[in-house]
Design an enzyme around this catalytic site. Sequence first.
Site, short mmCIF file in Angstrom:
data_model
loop_
_atom_site.label_atom_id
_atom_site.label_comp_id
_atom_site.label_asym_id
_atom_site.label_seq_id
_atom_site.Cartn_x
_atom_site.Cartn_y
_atom_site.Cartn_z
N ASN A 11 0.96 -1.18 -0.02
CA ASN A 11 -0.05 -0.03 -0.12
C ASN A 11 0.79 1.36 -0.14
OD1 ASN A 11 -1.76 1.95 0.49
ND2 ASN A 11 -2.30 1.65 2.51
N LYS A 13 0.08 4.19 -0.37
CA LYS A 13 -0.38 5.42 0.22
C LYS A 13 -0.04 6.70 -0.84
CE LYS A 13 -0.10 3.60 4.77
NZ LYS A 13 -0.39 3.83 6.11
N HIS A 95 -9.54 1.41 4.45
CA HIS A 95 -8.59 1.70 5.09
C HIS A 95 -8.75 2.90 6.44
CE1 HIS A 95 -4.42 3.08 6.23
NE2 HIS A 95 -3.99 1.85 5.65
N GLU A 97 -7.15 4.98 7.43
CA GLU A 97 -6.98 6.55 7.02
C GLU A 97 -8.12 7.23 6.27
OE1 GLU A 97 -3.21 5.89 5.25
OE2 GLU A 97 -2.35 5.45 7.39
N GLU A 166 -5.95 -4.41 10.39
CA GLU A 166 -5.02 -3.50 10.74
C GLU A 166 -5.14 -2.68 11.97
OE1 GLU A 166 -2.73 -2.51 6.59
OE2 GLU A 166 -4.39 -0.97 6.84
N GLY A 172 2.14 2.55 10.88
CA GLY A 172 3.03 3.59 10.63
C GLY A 172 3.78 4.12 12.03
N SER A 211 2.99 -1.77 10.50
CA SER A 211 4.49 -1.89 10.90
C SER A 211 4.89 -3.37 10.59
CB SER A 211 4.42 -1.57 12.21
OG SER A 211 4.17 -0.17 12.48
N GLY A 232 2.56 -1.02 4.43
CA GLY A 232 2.69 0.46 4.03
C GLY A 232 4.03 0.87 3.76
P1 PGA Z 1 2.54 0.48 7.78
O1 PGA Z 1 1.16 0.53 6.90
O2 PGA Z 1 3.12 -0.73 7.19
O3 PGA Z 1 3.39 1.60 7.25
O4 PGA Z 1 2.37 0.52 9.24
C1 PGA Z 1 0.25 -0.45 6.71
C2 PGA Z 1 -0.91 0.18 6.07
O5 PGA Z 1 -1.51 1.15 6.52
O6 PGA Z 1 -1.52 -0.40 5.24
#
Ligand code: PGA
Length: 249
Positions: A11, A13, A95, A97, A166, A172, A211, A232
């Site tokens: 992903n 983003k 997601h 976000e 998630e 993140g 993460s 991510g």
């Molecule tokens: P991350 O994000 O691996 O940077 O924690 C995962 C995601 O939001 O899909």
Amino acid sequence: MNTRRKLVVGNWKMHGSRKGNAELLDGIAGARPFGCDVAVCPPFPYLAETAVALAGTDIRWGAQDCSAHEQGAYTGEVSAGMLQEFGCRYVIVGHSERRAYHGESDQLVADKAKAALARGVTPIVCVGETLAQREAGETADVVKRQLAAVIHTLAHCAGEIVVAYEPVWAIGTGRTATPEQAQAVHALLRAQLRAATGSRADEMKLLYGGSVKPDNARELFAQADIDGGLIGGASLKAADFVAICRAAG
Ligand code: PGA
């Protein structure tokens, strides 16, 4: 380790550039073959170039969101039909976000998943609790409620989705759920899917995201109900993403 073929999805983003993407895709494609399914989800404007870059490989691509509508006066939105025209195999919906910054409700996420399936694009439906919800002991209720809206809306097609657990507090942040914490939620989600789809649930892919890094991927992917990852930050570096794909294969 279960016997379902694993899936690792990047992903991206809102990251990338034409030049950087070309290098990243080259690095990933050049590391084939993988022993798992692999896909990348770049921002919309890069989908066409991604399709060209990955043509002739078994790496798939997808988008990070789609509209719940087929077409019409929805400025700024992109339909599942458009994604399908650009060869998208997947689309991430719900997601955290999107839920947090764009106020997406459980029902809207479910409607997006339905719109995607109607165009033959597999929705990767994200669910997950915030830190406050986890600390209040609400994790199970939250993820079940989020998934229930999708199951209810898709009815007999519910078995065709990919689910990504998630935890919001792990996205993140560098703070990963332990394999045991992740597995516990995945087991709950699979039980919920089994109640809705029967034995189809045993073939469904449930991804973990939050993460995931080269050094924790193997242990997460070894859990009974974890079938890969939604990645991510670590999907933006070819070496890290490839290492995670290898951990899944
Ligand atoms: P991350 O994000 O691996 O940077 O924690 C995962 C995601 O939001 O899909």
